[in-house]
Design an enzyme around this catalytic site. Structure first.
Site, PDB file in Angstrom:
ATOM      1  N   HIS A  32      -0.451   1.901   2.745  1.00 30.13           N
ATOM      2  CA  HIS A  32      -0.142   3.124   3.507  1.00 30.13           C
ATOM      3  C   HIS A  32       0.581   4.140   2.604  1.00 30.13           C
ATOM      4  O   HIS A  32       0.853   3.855   1.433  1.00 30.13           O
ATOM      5  CB  HIS A  32       0.743   2.774   4.708  1.00 30.13           C
ATOM      6  CG  HIS A  32       2.024   2.111   4.309  1.00 30.13           C
ATOM      7  ND1 HIS A  32       2.076   0.795   3.906  1.00 30.13           N
ATOM      8  CD2 HIS A  32       3.283   2.578   4.201  1.00 30.13           C
ATOM      9  CE1 HIS A  32       3.323   0.489   3.596  1.00 30.13           C
ATOM     10  NE2 HIS A  32       4.074   1.557   3.758  1.00 30.13           N
ATOM     11  N   THR A  35      -1.860   8.517   0.293  1.00 29.83           N
ATOM     12  CA  THR A  35      -2.697   8.707  -0.907  1.00 29.83           C
ATOM     13  C   THR A  35      -2.489   7.588  -1.926  1.00 29.83           C
ATOM     14  O   THR A  35      -1.418   6.977  -1.991  1.00 29.83           O
ATOM     15  CB  THR A  35      -2.346  10.043  -1.605  1.00 29.83           C
ATOM     16  OG1 THR A  35      -0.920  10.121  -1.726  1.00 29.83           O
ATOM     17  CG2 THR A  35      -2.875  11.233  -0.820  1.00 29.83           C
ATOM     18  N   ARG A  36      -3.515   7.367  -2.761  1.00 30.47           N
ATOM     19  CA  ARG A  36      -3.439   6.462  -3.911  1.00 30.47           C
ATOM     20  C   ARG A  36      -4.182   7.105  -5.079  1.00 30.47           C
ATOM     21  O   ARG A  36      -5.273   7.654  -4.888  1.00 30.47           O
ATOM     22  CB  ARG A  36      -4.107   5.112  -3.605  1.00 30.47           C
ATOM     23  CG  ARG A  36      -3.362   4.243  -2.614  1.00 30.47           C
ATOM     24  CD  ARG A  36      -2.060   3.726  -3.203  1.00 30.47           C
ATOM     25  NE  ARG A  36      -1.371   2.782  -2.339  1.00 30.47           N
ATOM     26  CZ  ARG A  36      -0.474   3.109  -1.414  1.00 30.47           C
ATOM     27  NH1 ARG A  36      -0.169   4.369  -1.193  1.00 30.47           N
ATOM     28  NH2 ARG A  36       0.127   2.164  -0.711  1.00 30.47           N
ATOM     29  N   LYS A 249       4.436  14.105  -3.963  1.00 32.41           N
ATOM     30  CA  LYS A 249       4.716  12.671  -3.811  1.00 32.41           C
ATOM     31  C   LYS A 249       5.058  12.041  -5.159  1.00 32.41           C
ATOM     32  O   LYS A 249       4.352  12.289  -6.155  1.00 32.41           O
ATOM     33  CB  LYS A 249       3.480  11.984  -3.224  1.00 32.41           C
ATOM     34  CG  LYS A 249       3.607  10.482  -3.066  1.00 32.41           C
ATOM     35  CD  LYS A 249       2.328   9.915  -2.462  1.00 32.41           C
ATOM     36  CE  LYS A 249       2.353   8.417  -2.364  1.00 32.41           C
ATOM     37  NZ  LYS A 249       1.097   7.887  -1.796  1.00 32.41           N
ATOM     38  N   CYS A 298       7.092   0.280   0.691  1.00 31.64           N
ATOM     39  CA  CYS A 298       5.751  -0.284   0.557  1.00 31.64           C
ATOM     40  C   CYS A 298       5.894  -1.541  -0.310  1.00 31.64           C
ATOM     41  O   CYS A 298       6.984  -1.810  -0.820  1.00 31.64           O
ATOM     42  CB  CYS A 298       4.884   0.776  -0.126  1.00 31.64           C
ATOM     43  SG  CYS A 298       3.120   0.457  -0.062  1.00 31.64           S
ATOM     44  N   LYS A 331      -7.489   1.730  -5.869  1.00 31.45           N
ATOM     45  CA  LYS A 331      -8.671   2.455  -6.379  1.00 31.45           C
ATOM     46  C   LYS A 331      -9.882   1.534  -6.539  1.00 31.45           C
ATOM     47  O   LYS A 331     -11.009   1.994  -6.543  1.00 31.45           O
ATOM     48  CB  LYS A 331      -8.324   3.154  -7.711  1.00 31.45           C
ATOM     49  CG  LYS A 331      -7.889   2.188  -8.786  1.00 31.45           C
ATOM     50  CD  LYS A 331      -7.482   2.877 -10.077  1.00 31.45           C
ATOM     51  CE  LYS A 331      -6.062   3.371 -10.119  1.00 31.45           C
ATOM     52  NZ  LYS A 331      -4.996   2.364  -9.956  1.00 31.45           N
TER      53      LYS A 331
HETATM   54  C1  LIG Z   1       4.071   2.441  -3.253  1.00 27.75           C
HETATM   55  C2  LIG Z   1       2.736   2.004  -3.763  1.00 27.75           C
HETATM   56  C3  LIG Z   1       1.995   2.865  -4.534  1.00 27.75           C
HETATM   57  C4  LIG Z   1       0.753   2.468  -5.036  1.00 27.75           C
HETATM   58  N1  LIG Z   1       0.008   3.356  -5.763  1.00 27.75           N
HETATM   59  C5  LIG Z   1      -1.245   3.033  -6.139  1.00 27.75           C
HETATM   60  C6  LIG Z   1      -2.082   4.005  -6.712  1.00 27.75           C
HETATM   61  O1  LIG Z   1      -1.693   5.157  -6.868  1.00 27.75           O
HETATM   62  N2  LIG Z   1      -3.344   3.634  -7.045  1.00 27.75           N
HETATM   63  C7  LIG Z   1      -3.816   2.370  -6.847  1.00 27.75           C
HETATM   64  O2  LIG Z   1      -4.975   2.108  -7.193  1.00 27.75           O
HETATM   65  N3  LIG Z   1      -3.033   1.413  -6.288  1.00 27.75           N
HETATM   66  C8  LIG Z   1      -1.776   1.736  -5.929  1.00 27.75           C
HETATM   67  N4  LIG Z   1      -0.976   0.813  -5.310  1.00 27.75           N
HETATM   68  C9  LIG Z   1      -1.460  -0.562  -5.152  1.00 27.75           C
HETATM   69  C10 LIG Z   1      -2.425  -0.674  -4.004  1.00 27.75           C
HETATM   70  O3  LIG Z   1      -2.024   0.150  -2.936  1.00 27.75           O
HETATM   71  C11 LIG Z   1      -2.530  -2.128  -3.616  1.00 27.75           C
HETATM   72  O4  LIG Z   1      -2.955  -2.877  -4.749  1.00 27.75           O
HETATM   73  C12 LIG Z   1      -3.530  -2.323  -2.493  1.00 27.75           C
HETATM   74  O5  LIG Z   1      -3.242  -1.456  -1.430  1.00 27.75           O
HETATM   75  C13 LIG Z   1      -3.494  -3.780  -2.041  1.00 27.75           C
HETATM   76  O6  LIG Z   1      -4.391  -3.946  -0.987  1.00 27.75           O
HETATM   77  P1  LIG Z   1      -4.456  -5.343  -0.235  1.00 27.75           P
HETATM   78  O7  LIG Z   1      -5.652  -5.277   0.635  1.00 27.75           O
HETATM   79  O8  LIG Z   1      -4.318  -6.445  -1.233  1.00 27.75           O
HETATM   80  O9  LIG Z   1      -3.094  -5.378   0.643  1.00 27.75           O
HETATM   81  P2  LIG Z   1      -2.803  -4.782   2.091  1.00 27.75           P
HETATM   82  O10 LIG Z   1      -3.398  -3.432   2.229  1.00 27.75           O
HETATM   83  O11 LIG Z   1      -1.357  -4.924   2.350  1.00 27.75           O
HETATM   84  O12 LIG Z   1      -3.652  -5.710   3.034  1.00 27.75           O
HETATM   85  C14 LIG Z   1      -3.307  -7.030   3.331  1.00 27.75           C
HETATM   86  C15 LIG Z   1      -3.505  -7.156   4.819  1.00 27.75           C
HETATM   87  O13 LIG Z   1      -3.451  -8.514   5.200  1.00 27.75           O
HETATM   88  C16 LIG Z   1      -2.835  -8.562   6.470  1.00 27.75           C
HETATM   89  N5  LIG Z   1      -2.336  -9.912   6.683  1.00 27.75           N
HETATM   90  C17 LIG Z   1      -1.388 -10.563   5.977  1.00 27.75           C
HETATM   91  N6  LIG Z   1      -1.204 -11.800   6.443  1.00 27.75           N
HETATM   92  C18 LIG Z   1      -2.058 -11.945   7.479  1.00 27.75           C
HETATM   93  C19 LIG Z   1      -2.325 -13.009   8.387  1.00 27.75           C
HETATM   94  N7  LIG Z   1      -1.668 -14.174   8.311  1.00 27.75           N
HETATM   95  N8  LIG Z   1      -3.254 -12.817   9.343  1.00 27.75           N
HETATM   96  C20 LIG Z   1      -3.937 -11.645   9.440  1.00 27.75           C
HETATM   97  N9  LIG Z   1      -3.700 -10.589   8.611  1.00 27.75           N
HETATM   98  C21 LIG Z   1      -2.788 -10.754   7.647  1.00 27.75           C
HETATM   99  C22 LIG Z   1      -1.722  -7.531   6.348  1.00 27.75           C
HETATM  100  O14 LIG Z   1      -1.204  -7.148   7.594  1.00 27.75           O
HETATM  101  C23 LIG Z   1      -2.413  -6.437   5.593  1.00 27.75           C
HETATM  102  O15 LIG Z   1      -2.994  -5.479   6.458  1.00 27.75           O
HETATM  103  C24 LIG Z   1       0.270   1.167  -4.781  1.00 27.75           C
HETATM  104  C25 LIG Z   1       1.016   0.293  -4.000  1.00 27.75           C
HETATM  105  C26 LIG Z   1       2.226   0.705  -3.465  1.00 27.75           C
HETATM  106  C27 LIG Z   1       3.009  -0.240  -2.608  1.00 27.75           C
END
Ligand SMILES: Cc1cc2nc3c(=O)[nH]c(=O)nc-3n(C[C@H](O)[C@H](O)[C@H](O)COP(=O)(O)OP(=O)(O)OC[C@H]3O[C@@H](n4cnc5c(N)ncnc54)[C@H](O)[C@@H]3O)c2cc1C
Length: 373
Positions: A32, A35-36, A249, A298, A331
């Site tokens: 969340h 933007t990324r 940001k 985050c 990304k």
């Molecule tokens: C502040 C910040 C800035 C960033 N900036 C960048 C950027 O500029 N560019 C970039 O490329 N990346 C960036 N990143 C990294 C990127 O955002 C993350 O690598 C990416 O969003 C990870 O996605 P995900 O699907 O692994 O995690 P998430 O999006 O957190 O998804 C995991 C999901 O699993 C769900 N979940 C967990 N446990 C369970 C369960 N037991 N049962 C059901 N659901 C469950 C959670 O609720 C969640 O919705 C940034 C990260 C942060 C925190």
């Protein structure tokens, strides 16, 4: 990662169930904050560049399906001291992969993009394909596309555990029990709950984002201000022009080095969080350091080498784990969705994912990996 995997599996005719414990989208995980950044000049490791090229294509395809703009191109600046990893790594990625770019000094960046006040002798790589993704909109677009392709998606349903079953896997949630041939775990900061073998390899870390009102708004718009990665005395930071929230940001990688439990971490940003980011903005982007418009926490989930984990779960070949995107994964969601579908349907992919194998962490040292946060 989960919404993209659900979409790519469903579009290839698989019967898909996606389970999310919170809402879609929500503010408790890693994706969340509106933007990324996306960028091609990948200083982290040039091996990511072919994946990035495919990620850009797939984001554009998703935009066409969704009928809305998800990716905004601003160009990117990667800057550090001339010997620093950000400048040198970005330059190396451009040279190795023939990526259009210009090498600038800090002074030249400041003249071209007057919102910047970089140290004049810094090295900088300008790359015209950099930009940002509207992150929550991307998740919604992937979910809508997955649903259109026949996937069933349940929000507010938490997976409690899973076990190997005759059929493949059994998944037990707080509402029901399901059986499936294959399971893809993309639980972000909660991955270790569902994949305990990762508990020492995928560490959640609290991050903070700030949005400050620009004093000269024209300098900090997507048309005038490139996304940036910047290493300075205070650390490594990133920033994005005004979009979605009325502020410029900014965030610092590994903010205050706080390894946390996502269930109990401090979710409210505090004064120390804000002042760290404000100090940076005042020094390097003084025309953007107006009143605070928003703050958010985050989660990063980091591996020791800050490369992703994409592999089958040890001992369970029917379970794929996609994890620990170490603060730079968003990304790649589009292409990682495609990879998840390849690996789930035919146990192989033409994408080079050798950097992401669990075997790079020696088994007997998994538990004692030191983190360089
Ligand atoms: C502040 C910040 C800035 C960033 N900036 C960048 C950027 O500029 N560019 C970039 O490329 N990346 C960036 N990143 C990294 C990127 O955002 C993350 O690598 C990416 O969003 C990870 O996605 P995900 O699907 O692994 O995690 P998430 O999006 O957190 O998804 C995991 C999901 O699993 C769900 N979940 C967990 N446990 C369970 C369960 N037991 N049962 C059901 N659901 C469950 C959670 O609720 C969640 O919705 C940034 C990260 C942060 C925190």
């Amino acid at each position: 990662m989960g919404s993209a995997a659900a979409y790519h599996l469903a579009r290839r005719g698989q019967r898909v169930l996606g389970l999310e414990r919170f809402d879609i989208p929500h503010v408790f995980g890693s994706s969340h904050g509106v933007t990324r950044i996306i960028r091609l000049a990948y200083y982290e490791n040039p091996a990511y560049v072919p994946l990035l090229r495919r990620a850009y294509e797939l984001w554009r395809e998703l935009e066409a399906l969704a009928g809305e703009a998800l990716l905004t191109i601003t160009g990117s600046i990667d800057s550090s001291g001339r010997d620093g990893a950000v400048f040198q790594g970005s330059l190396r990625a451009c040279e190795l992969h023939d990526i259009p770019h210009e090498v600038l000094t800090g002074a030249e960046v400041n003249a071209r993009f007057p919102g910047f006040r970089l140290p004049p002798k810094h090295g900088a790589v300008w790359q015209p394909d950099g930009g940002f993704l509207a992150s929550e909109r991307c998740i919604v677009a992937h979910v809508l596309a997955a649903q259109s392709a026949g996937a069933e998606i349940h929000a507010r349903e938490r997976v409690r555990t899973w076990e190997v079953a005759a059929s493949g896997v059994k998944v037990i949630t707080d509402r029901d029990t399901y059986e499936a041939d294959r399971l893809v775990i993309t639980a972000g900061a909660w991955n270790a709950d569902l994949a305990p073998a990762l508990s020492d390899l995928a560490r959640p870390e609290r991050q903070v984002l700030a949005w400050f009102q620009p004093m000269i708004p024209a300098l900090f718009q997507p048309a005038t201000f490139p996304v940036f990665n910047l290493t300075v005395d205070e650390g490594r930071f990133y920033g994005i022009p005004v979009y979605g929230i009325p502020g410029f940001k900014v965030g610092r990688y590994h903010h205050r080095h706080e390894l946390v439990d996502p269930e109990t971490m401090e979710r409210q940003p505090g004064h120390d969080d804000e002042s760290l980011l404000r100090h940076f903005a005042e020094r390097y982007f003084p025309d953007a350091a107006g009143p605070t418009m928003a703050l958010a926490t985050c989660l990063f989930t980091n591996t020791p080498d800050e490369h992703f984990i994409i592999d089958t779960y040890p001992g369970s070949p029917q379970v794929l784990i996609i994890s620990a995107c170490s603060g730079h994964g968003f990304k790649f969601c589009s292409v990682i969705g495609e990879i998840a579908a390849d690996l789930t349907i035919r146990d192989s992919t033409t994408h080079d994912i050798s950097l992401f194998q669990l075997a790079r962490f020696p088994r007997d040292t998994m538990a004692i990996q030191a983190f360089r946060l």
